[in-house]
Motif scaffolding. Structure first.
Motif, PDB file in Angstrom:
ATOM      1  N   VAL A 281       0.596  -0.908   0.073  1.00  0.00           N
ATOM      2  CA  VAL A 281       0.299  -0.063  -0.162  1.00  0.00           C
ATOM      3  C   VAL A 281       0.700   1.461  -0.335  1.00  0.00           C
ATOM      4  O   VAL A 281       1.322   1.522   0.111  1.00  0.00           O
ATOM      5  N   ALA A 282       0.664   2.470  -0.529  1.00  0.00           N
ATOM      6  CA  ALA A 282       1.335   3.649  -0.837  1.00  0.00           C
ATOM      7  C   ALA A 282       0.313   4.275  -0.898  1.00  0.00           C
ATOM      8  O   ALA A 282      -0.659   4.893  -1.302  1.00  0.00           O
ATOM      9  N   GLU A 293       3.119   2.036  -9.013  1.00  0.00           N
ATOM     10  CA  GLU A 293       4.005   0.385 -10.282  1.00  0.00           C
ATOM     11  C   GLU A 293       3.545  -0.749  -9.077  1.00  0.00           C
ATOM     12  O   GLU A 293       3.115  -1.466 -10.717  1.00  0.00           O
ATOM     13  N   LEU A 294       4.140  -0.462  -7.732  1.00  0.00           N
ATOM     14  CA  LEU A 294       3.771  -2.078  -7.507  1.00  0.00           C
ATOM     15  C   LEU A 294       3.120  -2.119  -6.784  1.00  0.00           C
ATOM     16  O   LEU A 294       3.169  -3.287  -5.855  1.00  0.00           O
ATOM     17  N   SER A 295       2.394  -1.227  -6.037  1.00  0.00           N
ATOM     18  CA  SER A 295       0.959  -1.095  -5.110  1.00  0.00           C
ATOM     19  C   SER A 295       0.144  -1.392  -5.417  1.00  0.00           C
ATOM     20  O   SER A 295      -0.418  -2.171  -6.199  1.00  0.00           O
ATOM     21  N   VAL A 299      -3.403   5.545  -2.359  1.00  0.00           N
ATOM     22  CA  VAL A 299      -3.570   6.618  -1.767  1.00  0.00           C
ATOM     23  C   VAL A 299      -3.079   7.671  -2.623  1.00  0.00           C
ATOM     24  O   VAL A 299      -1.365   8.117  -1.933  1.00  0.00           O
ATOM     25  N   VAL A 300      -3.476   8.317  -3.108  1.00  0.00           N
ATOM     26  CA  VAL A 300      -2.755  10.011  -3.750  1.00  0.00           C
ATOM     27  C   VAL A 300      -3.324  10.698  -2.699  1.00  0.00           C
ATOM     28  O   VAL A 300      -4.320  11.231  -2.959  1.00  0.00           O
ATOM     29  N   GLY A 301      -2.166  11.219  -2.008  1.00  0.00           N
ATOM     30  CA  GLY A 301      -3.187  12.358  -1.102  1.00  0.00           C
ATOM     31  C   GLY A 301      -1.534  12.691   0.511  1.00  0.00           C
ATOM     32  O   GLY A 301      -0.447  12.237   0.074  1.00  0.00           O
TER      33      GLY A 301
END
Ligand code: FAD
Length: 318
Positions: A281-282, A293-295, A299-301
């Motif tokens: 998880v990223a 790419e490997l997650s 979560v973009v934030g």
């Protein structure tokens, strides 16, 4: 069924998880026989646990020489025991000590050695994840028996009760094994968190965390999840978190069930130490960050908003 040696990693009177993983692996290859090295009396506390995970035999190698010197006595005794018992395979942990013993044994017996193995088939074919995790190699020892070091967290240990027979091993070593003496031992400062390389969950922070003070938030999140805390090299080099917790090519290799990367871009050298994690998880404010790419989940934030919310949510479920 042929014996398969498992060299026991233990500390403070407890068997380390990698030993249970090796026992689980060994059961698929033959009859697991454990080899315990330690000071006089060390093995007694470990036998029950080893039996719980299928050890059919416990070879006890206890002496002051083993306790008072580095790995050389262990390598000498193990090489002799392998010569006597001719096991089908020998498994050691991929720890610093496990690798050093394995290397010395390989030289003594003129035997091939495979390190950092994540799986071993009954025919001796080993699986290794190499080149920063980009390539999977299948290989076999072609000279001698399969002598391998097993990467921790490569498989889930499963119990299979056995009642191990205990056999005392000849621990005589010659002077060449006593050239380096242990003069003092200092206990590592332990936190209540799980050990980084053995944890089922790792929460790691990177440069994006911003400061040592802000790493307290990463620790709080980790503690709620019962996780170990890791860090990228940018975070450790930047003095935000101690170097011993660095994950990556020049740090520790982890392979937990869940790896949470917070404010980490996902450089190849970081990936080398964590990309075999089962679920990744990223959290990153940059949607283009390579870590995504490997997650499995991303979560973009801004982590300063996302992590406090995650902490609150986890707390609610407790
Ligand atoms: C020989 C060699 C060996 C190396 N070994 C290792 C190693 O073992 N381990 C390792 O980790 N690195 C290693 N490195 C360094 C590696 O190349 C990278 O420089 C390092 O991993 C970058 O760390 P980072 O992702 O934390 O930092 P950056 O690459 O700077 O990434 C920070 C990330 O945080 C995000 N971010 C910033 N602020 C926020 C915010 N408020 N909220 C959310 N996201 C935010 C950014 O978008 C960015 O993606 C090695 C390098 C070399 C040359």
């Amino acid at each position: 069924m042929s014996e398969v040696f498992v060299v026991v990693e233990h500390a403070g009177g407890a068997v380390k998880k990698v030993t249970l993983e090796m026992l689980t692996l060994a059961r698929g290859l033959g009859a697991p026989s454990t080899v315990v090295f330690g000071a006089p009396g060390a093995a007694a506390a470990l036998t029950d646990k080893l039996g719980e995970y299928g050890a059919e035999k416990v070879y006890v190698a206890e002496s002051d020489d083993i306790d008072g010197h580095l790995v050389a006595p262990k390598a000498q005794i193990l090489a002799r025991l392998i010569g006597e018992k001719q096991p089908a395979a020998v498994l050691l942990g991929s720890s610093q000590e496990g690798k050093e013993i394995a290397g010395r044994v390989a030289v003594k017996l003129d035997n091939g050695l495979l390190a950092d193995v994540s799986a071993l088939d009954a025919d001796g074919t080993a699986t290794q994840v190499v080149f920063a995790g980009g390539t999977i190699v299948k290989s076999k020892v072609t000279r001698g028996l399969p002598l391998v070091t097993v990467r921790s967290n490569s498989l889930t240990p499963s119990p299979a009760a056995a009642s191990p027979a205990v056999e005392t091993v000849d621990t005589t070593v010659d002077d060449s094994a006593k050239l380096v003496k242990v003069t003092e031992r200092k206990a590592e400062q332990k936190s209540s968190r799980p050990e980084l390389t053995e944890a089922s969950i790792v929460v790691s922070g990177g440069r994006g965390v911003g400061s040592a003070d802000n790493f307290k938030m990463i620790e709080e999140f980790a503690d709620l999840l019962g996780a170990a805390v890791g860090a990228s090299r940018a975070a450790t080099d930047g003095g935000m978190y101690p170097h011993q917790f660095q994950v990556g090519q020049t740090g520790k290799t982890v392979s937990p069930q869940l790896y949470i990367a917070i404010g980490i871009s996902g450089a190849i050298q970081h990936r080398a130490g964590m990309q075999t994690s089962k679920t990744i998880v990223a959290v990153n404010k940059d949607a283009e960050a390579p870590i995504f790419e490997l997650s499995d989940y991303g979560v973009v934030g801004d982590l300063n908003k996302v992590i406090p919310q995650a902490i609150e949510e986890v707390r609610k479920r407790k």
